[in-house]
Scaffold this motif. Sequence first.
Motif: not given
Length: 294
Positions: A7, A9, A241, A259, A264-265, A268, A281, A283, A285, A287
């Motif tokens: 992930e 960030n 999402k 999620r 993802h929240s 996408v 991926s 998104s 969000d 990320k």
Amino acid sequence: MIQKQLELNGHAGAVYSGTFDGTFLYTASADKYVTRWNLTTGVQDKFAIKFDHTPYCIHIALNMLWVGLANGDLHVFDLIEKKEINYFKLHKEAIFSISFNAVSHHVYVGDADGNVSVWDAEKMKLLISIPLNSGKIRDIAVDEINQRFCVASQDGFLRVIDATNFNELQKFFAHKDGATSVIFNPKDQNQLISGGKDALLKYWDIESANCFVSIPAHNYAIYRILTLNNGANLITASRDKSFKIWDTIPASFIQKIERKSGGHSHSVNDIVAMNENTFASVSEDKKAIVWTVS
């Protein structure tokens, strides 16, 4: 099955687009940065580009990073020299799609006003501008075998265009409220696979414009379709999402990632192939996530 590997960030805004150069993943965000990620450490490296307008779409061609902005500007960066080498102001509206033809070395750029520009990536020269008057162009698929490309547009049509003389070969209505994603079927280049705002995944015979498969694949628009495992699998990414993995032939559902399963929240927006069983991926969000398919 899909498994989460990494992930990423760091962005301060929604991530709209991604591209991969064989080593690094690049992402474009609403924070107006295009950044590069070290996939060993999972952190951004020192390569980062700040723009005055949001970068909506990025793509790599011949070791060059092409960046399309919200105001229609098109920037090109040499990834080896790490510097900007060209800057074009042809498009007047936001650029939402950039694709590359590895055979002809042409780059295809689509904007929010329904215009497609075709560029010689070696000579950095505009070859033609095609006004389709189709509304927002969300995706351009390339068939390198038969030298043609397909444009998915807001007016709901799919348009297949000859990549040599740039004549329209086929045009048919595909999706209510807009066609948002398209690929040539890797198992049969005489077929298209498309997704739309209607959340339907459709298979088409190009010559007859016949839809022979239609699946309610998602709850909202399908923003990207990707193939993996030498075309055996499809990945569909959606505004709902989630993304899903399918068998390509027959078109059958395998797994959904959202999620609660580590996904993802928010919407996408893009999925990027890294090899035949790995993809990323990105998104709303903020990320980017790297996945493998086993």
